[in-house]
Enzyme design. Structure first.
Site, PDB file in Angstrom:
ATOM      1  N   HIS A 157       0.629  -0.932  -0.331  1.00  0.00           N
ATOM      2  CA  HIS A 157       0.180  -0.026   0.055  1.00  0.00           C
ATOM      3  C   HIS A 157       0.681   1.052  -0.215  1.00  0.00           C
ATOM      4  CE1 HIS A 157      -3.949   2.115   0.965  1.00  0.00           C
ATOM      5  NE2 HIS A 157      -3.167   3.211   1.505  1.00  0.00           N
ATOM      6  N   CYS A 158       0.386   2.301  -1.033  1.00  0.00           N
ATOM      7  CA  CYS A 158       1.515   3.223  -1.125  1.00  0.00           C
ATOM      8  C   CYS A 158       0.561   5.112  -1.019  1.00  0.00           C
ATOM      9  CB  CYS A 158       2.128   3.340  -2.524  1.00  0.00           C
ATOM     10  SG  CYS A 158       3.156   4.405  -2.571  1.00  0.00           S
ATOM     11  N   PRO A 159       0.939   4.962   0.844  1.00  0.00           N
ATOM     12  CA  PRO A 159       0.205   6.472   0.305  1.00  0.00           C
ATOM     13  C   PRO A 159       0.485   7.262  -0.481  1.00  0.00           C
ATOM     14  CG  PRO A 159       2.761   6.367   1.925  1.00  0.00           C
ATOM     15  CD  PRO A 159       2.632   5.311   1.330  1.00  0.00           C
ATOM     16  N   ASN A 163      -2.768   4.761  -1.669  1.00  0.00           N
ATOM     17  CA  ASN A 163      -4.052   3.139  -2.960  1.00  0.00           C
ATOM     18  C   ASN A 163      -3.155   2.076  -2.917  1.00  0.00           C
ATOM     19  OD1 ASN A 163      -6.330   1.312  -3.713  1.00  0.00           O
ATOM     20  ND2 ASN A 163      -6.278   2.798  -6.094  1.00  0.00           N
TER      21      ASN A 163
END
Length: 304
Positions: A157-159, A163
């Site tokens: 999960h990439c802030p 997403n």
């Protein structure tokens, strides 16, 4: 020989008694899904996404209005302006697609008794069930605590894109890191050339003709741009290399971290690339507007 924590978790999930379909509510109607844009309402992620766009627009402002607008060489200004603006546009478009594309979410709440019976499982066949989102998930899917969904072939999960990076949007995330690294490198080169020209003109501290802004403001803006460009060049270049390595080896970041056993068929690195970017190879690989067309490439088969 002791088993790893990851293998023990998988062993628990494989037990038939681990499924409790009576605890699950019926899945939501699928007719409501089409036409709804995917967007994660996470405060931290939305702030990080806004910061990303702000930094790109800041670089755009400094490059155009500080270094290129005082036109001394129209060919130099036009060429570099076109290249930088084009790469920045592709970077933001890739970021938007990575942020607003369903990464491969598994239908939520489908672990009902009726749905399990409809699968017509063979005797002894087991399925995975996520106790958090109450869904029957395919192999290589993991639950994201931020998205609150199980994501197929979840990498992480990439802030910064607010997403998950999964099966359906990994291409856009890779393009985002690539284009950000390219515009960061381009900005650093232009800053170096700008300072070099000022040194030649002997106006390094007071570049009267190098910018339409005051000398102190010009120096501060260029230093901030250099710091931003160097930081993001290193970060995105490393991330791009990591993603390409994971794609070629057909192993997600979570699978590497948990050291999960490979239970899927191995393919060539070229085939793995085509499964993410599309089949066959074309310039559409580099376009954030083109959805990957797998064509005759064999898609991943998940077991449920």
């Amino acid at each position: 020989m002791k088993s790893s924590p990851a293998s023990r978790v998988r062993a628990i999930e494989r037990q038939a008694g681990y499924l409790h379909p009576e605890e699950c509510m019926p899945p939501p109607p699928r007719s409501a899904a089409p036409g709804v844009m995917w967007f994660i309402r996470d405060g931290c992620g939305m702030v990080c996404a806004l910061i990303t766009w702000f930094l790109v627009f800041y670089a755009e402002f400094v490059v155009v209005f500080v270094m290129l607008m005082p036109v001394r060489n129209i060919v130099y200004s036009f060429f570099n302006g076109a290249v930088f603006n084009g790469l920045a546009f592709l970077a933001l478009a890739s970021h938007f697609r990575a942020m607003c594309t369903d990464p491969g979410a598994v239908p939520k709440g489908n672990a009902t008794k009726e749905f399990i019976e409809s699968l017509q499982l063979k005797p002894g066949q087991v399925v995975y069930k996520c106790p958090k989102c109450c869904s029957i998930k395919p192999d290589r899917a993991h639950h994201c605590s931020v998205c609150k969904r199980c994501i197929r072939k979840m990498d992480h999960h990439c802030p910064w894109v607010n997403n998950c990076v999964g099966e359906n949007n990994q291409k856009y995330f890779v393009l985002f890191t690539m284009y950000i690294a390219l515009i960061s490198l381009h900005a650093l080169i232009m800053v170096a050339l700008h300072f070099q020209r000022s040194l030649i003109d002997q106006n390094f501290l007071f570049p009267l003709e190098c910018s339409s802004f005051s000398p102190p403001a010009t120096v501060i803006l260029l230093i901030l741009l250099s710091f931003e460009g160097l930081l993001f060049l290193i970060f995105t270049a490393v991330m791009f290399g990591t993603q390409m390595h994971s794609i070629c080896n057909d192993e997600t970041g979570i699978e590497q971290l948990k050291k999960e056993e490979h239970r899927w068929g191995k393919r060539s690195r070229w085939m793995n690339l085509k499964l993410v970017f599309g089949h066959p190879f074309s310039l559409f690989w580099f376009s954030p507007f083109a959805r990957p067309d797998h064509g005759k490439a064999n898609l991943y088969q998940y077991v449920i």
